[in-house]
Design a protein around this motif. Structure first.
Motif, PDB file in Angstrom:
ATOM      1  N   GLU A 117      -4.149  10.663   4.647  1.00  0.00           N
ATOM      2  CA  GLU A 117      -3.387  10.569   6.077  1.00  0.00           C
ATOM      3  C   GLU A 117      -2.023  11.141   5.823  1.00  0.00           C
ATOM      4  OE1 GLU A 117      -5.919  10.952   8.550  1.00  0.00           O
ATOM      5  OE2 GLU A 117      -6.642  10.377   7.197  1.00  0.00           O
ATOM      6  N   LEU A 118      -1.834  12.626   6.805  1.00  0.00           N
ATOM      7  CA  LEU A 118      -0.509  13.473   6.639  1.00  0.00           C
ATOM      8  C   LEU A 118       0.510  12.579   6.803  1.00  0.00           C
ATOM      9  CD1 LEU A 118       1.384  15.788   6.678  1.00  0.00           C
ATOM     10  CD2 LEU A 118       0.604  16.703   8.851  1.00  0.00           C
ATOM     11  N   PRO A 119       0.496  11.785   8.042  1.00  0.00           N
ATOM     12  CA  PRO A 119       1.515  11.322   8.945  1.00  0.00           C
ATOM     13  C   PRO A 119       2.230  10.187   7.862  1.00  0.00           C
ATOM     14  CG  PRO A 119       0.144  11.139  10.428  1.00  0.00           C
ATOM     15  CD  PRO A 119      -0.679  11.201   8.864  1.00  0.00           C
ATOM     16  N   THR A 120       0.955   9.684   6.992  1.00  0.00           N
ATOM     17  CA  THR A 120       1.477   8.245   6.182  1.00  0.00           C
ATOM     18  C   THR A 120       1.883   9.116   4.636  1.00  0.00           C
ATOM     19  OG1 THR A 120      -0.194   7.299   6.227  1.00  0.00           O
ATOM     20  CG2 THR A 120       0.763   7.053   4.066  1.00  0.00           C
ATOM     21  N   VAL A 121       1.693   9.881   4.113  1.00  0.00           N
ATOM     22  CA  VAL A 121       2.027  10.576   3.697  1.00  0.00           C
ATOM     23  C   VAL A 121       3.910  11.216   3.692  1.00  0.00           C
ATOM     24  CG1 VAL A 121       1.745  13.215   1.954  1.00  0.00           C
ATOM     25  CG2 VAL A 121       0.082  11.501   2.008  1.00  0.00           C
ATOM     26  N   LYS A 147       0.837  -0.865   0.105  1.00  0.00           N
ATOM     27  CA  LYS A 147       0.450   0.017  -0.106  1.00  0.00           C
ATOM     28  C   LYS A 147       0.776   1.696  -0.288  1.00  0.00           C
ATOM     29  CE  LYS A 147      -4.676  -1.674   2.123  1.00  0.00           C
ATOM     30  NZ  LYS A 147      -5.618  -1.533   3.040  1.00  0.00           N
ATOM     31  N   MET A 148       1.989   1.049   0.898  1.00  0.00           N
ATOM     32  CA  MET A 148       2.880   2.448   0.537  1.00  0.00           C
ATOM     33  C   MET A 148       3.248   2.832  -0.821  1.00  0.00           C
ATOM     34  SD  MET A 148       2.931   3.742   4.169  1.00  0.00           S
ATOM     35  CE  MET A 148       2.632   3.494   5.344  1.00  0.00           C
ATOM     36  N   THR A 149       3.326   1.365  -1.198  1.00  0.00           N
ATOM     37  CA  THR A 149       4.621   1.811  -2.611  1.00  0.00           C
ATOM     38  C   THR A 149       2.918   2.209  -3.966  1.00  0.00           C
ATOM     39  OG1 THR A 149       5.739   0.030  -2.314  1.00  0.00           O
ATOM     40  CG2 THR A 149       5.321   1.010  -4.918  1.00  0.00           C
ATOM     41  N   ASP A 150       1.708   1.718  -3.199  1.00  0.00           N
ATOM     42  CA  ASP A 150       0.503   2.460  -3.167  1.00  0.00           C
ATOM     43  C   ASP A 150       0.299   4.127  -3.475  1.00  0.00           C
ATOM     44  OD1 ASP A 150      -1.395   3.081  -5.004  1.00  0.00           O
ATOM     45  OD2 ASP A 150      -2.665   1.591  -4.063  1.00  0.00           O
ATOM     46  N   TYR A 151       0.543   4.915  -2.184  1.00  0.00           N
ATOM     47  CA  TYR A 151       0.685   5.678  -1.673  1.00  0.00           C
ATOM     48  C   TYR A 151       1.173   6.406  -2.719  1.00  0.00           C
ATOM     49  CZ  TYR A 151      -2.258   3.732   1.972  1.00  0.00           C
ATOM     50  OH  TYR A 151      -3.315   3.081   2.533  1.00  0.00           O
ATOM     51  N   ALA A 163      -0.037  19.643   2.345  1.00  0.00           N
ATOM     52  CA  ALA A 163      -1.038  20.037   0.786  1.00  0.00           C
ATOM     53  C   ALA A 163      -2.041  18.590  -0.218  1.00  0.00           C
ATOM     54  CB  ALA A 163      -0.465  21.140   0.171  1.00  0.00           C
ATOM     55  N   LEU A 164      -0.334  18.220   0.156  1.00  0.00           N
ATOM     56  CA  LEU A 164      -0.296  16.746  -0.649  1.00  0.00           C
ATOM     57  C   LEU A 164      -1.170  15.876  -0.142  1.00  0.00           C
ATOM     58  CD1 LEU A 164       3.696  16.595  -1.305  1.00  0.00           C
ATOM     59  CD2 LEU A 164       1.539  16.279  -2.555  1.00  0.00           C
ATOM     60  N   ALA A 165      -0.948  15.905   1.245  1.00  0.00           N
ATOM     61  CA  ALA A 165      -2.735  15.154   1.922  1.00  0.00           C
ATOM     62  C   ALA A 165      -3.380  15.000   1.319  1.00  0.00           C
ATOM     63  CB  ALA A 165      -1.814  14.738   3.252  1.00  0.00           C
ATOM     64  N   GLU A 166      -3.440  16.571   1.603  1.00  0.00           N
ATOM     65  CA  GLU A 166      -5.731  16.576   1.452  1.00  0.00           C
ATOM     66  C   GLU A 166      -5.407  16.460  -0.740  1.00  0.00           C
ATOM     67  OE1 GLU A 166      -6.274  20.914   2.034  1.00  0.00           O
ATOM     68  OE2 GLU A 166      -6.916  20.713   4.292  1.00  0.00           O
TER      69      GLU A 166
END
Lengths: 148, 148
Positions: free
Chosen positions: B38-42, B6-10, B30-33
């Motif tokens: 989610e911001l931490p993931t991004v 999923k991380m790669t997908d993100y 801004a990228l998360a939005e």
DNA sequence: ACTATATAGTACCATATTAGTACCATTTAA
DNA sequence: TTAAATGGTACTAATATGGTACTATATAGT
């Protein structure tokens, strides 16, 4: 790392073992020994392979397993699919509606194309070819992408 | 199922977002939005992308991230490798000595060929192409295997 | 018929990986 | 000086995977 699961890896090892003795029936025990894997693991894998009609099974004493078809007619793709389901890089490339982000993410089409390409590549590799050992580094395979 | 994580997908979603505003610097927030993540993931994903020189980062207020190169010059393979390491179907296709079965299993050469083929296929797909939405079912990709 | 041997099916547990979060340090524009 | 942003590390929780155990069922041989 884009890996196949260990179970899939084992499945191919077992299938390769079954090849080479065309038609001959081998017990799970014998297959475990030959492939240097644990019996319960081999059993589990074989059950999945039987369910997907890649392997024929025979019960009772002197029972065991043999390939359902010629190794030339069995593709690596089929073995992978037997153990881990459809070959797909993302949830959304399997079918619509599996991913919550689908409405806001436009990547589905491209992931499908890529997944399909990889699936086709694996379909083109037969168990017989897989059983043929290759010295490394081997001649690289040629793949063309995004040329519809 | 042969999935990317999923991380790669993100990571690809974020990269696609960064594309389209060439050069413009966007904060993780801004990228998360924009990507509906989610911001931490991004943030986590962006850090990995910076480390592997796919994304440039700028600290301080009005800092953020932008693509290090043109989207045409960034391949999907690179993004995958940035998040989950070398593209390889099995342990043994990464390098020698990683799999305990290596001595008794002759599949290494073939797995290397297949892994390499898939890696090359992904190298041929650029971020720019990935960002171009495709209606499904799309024209399938053509892949040739085992033709040295 | 009986028995031993083998597969079929199901359910389970332990571990490893992955996803996601939190915190503090560092940089820098205003 | 301050606030806003990234950098790095470490931690927690959830999930997936690998591996095991147990019972049922079929069958070849005596």
């Amino acid at each position: 790392m884009l890996r196949i699961s260990k179970m899939t890896d084992y499945a191919i090892m077992v299938m390769v073992e079954l090849h080479g003795l065309r038609g001959e029936v081998l017990s799970a025990h014998a297959l475990a020994e030959r492939s240097h894997l644990e019996l319960p693991t081999v059993s589990k894998v074989l059950k999945l392979l039987v369910k997907t009609d890649l392997v024929a099974s025979y019960r009772g004493p002197s029972g065991g397993y043999s390939l359902e078809r010629d190794a030339e007619e069995i593709s690596v793709a089929e073995i992978i699919a037997a153990i881990e389901g459809p070959i797909a890089m993302t949830e959304c490339s399997v079918e619509e509606g599996l991913c919550a982000q689908e409405a806001v993410c436009g990547l589905r089409g491209n992931w499908q194309r890529i997944s399909l390409a990889i699936a086709k590549a694996m379909e083109a590799v037969s168990l017989a070819e897989m059983a043929q050992p290759v010295k490394t580094p081997a001649a690289p395979l040629h793949i063309t992408t995004f040329n519809a």
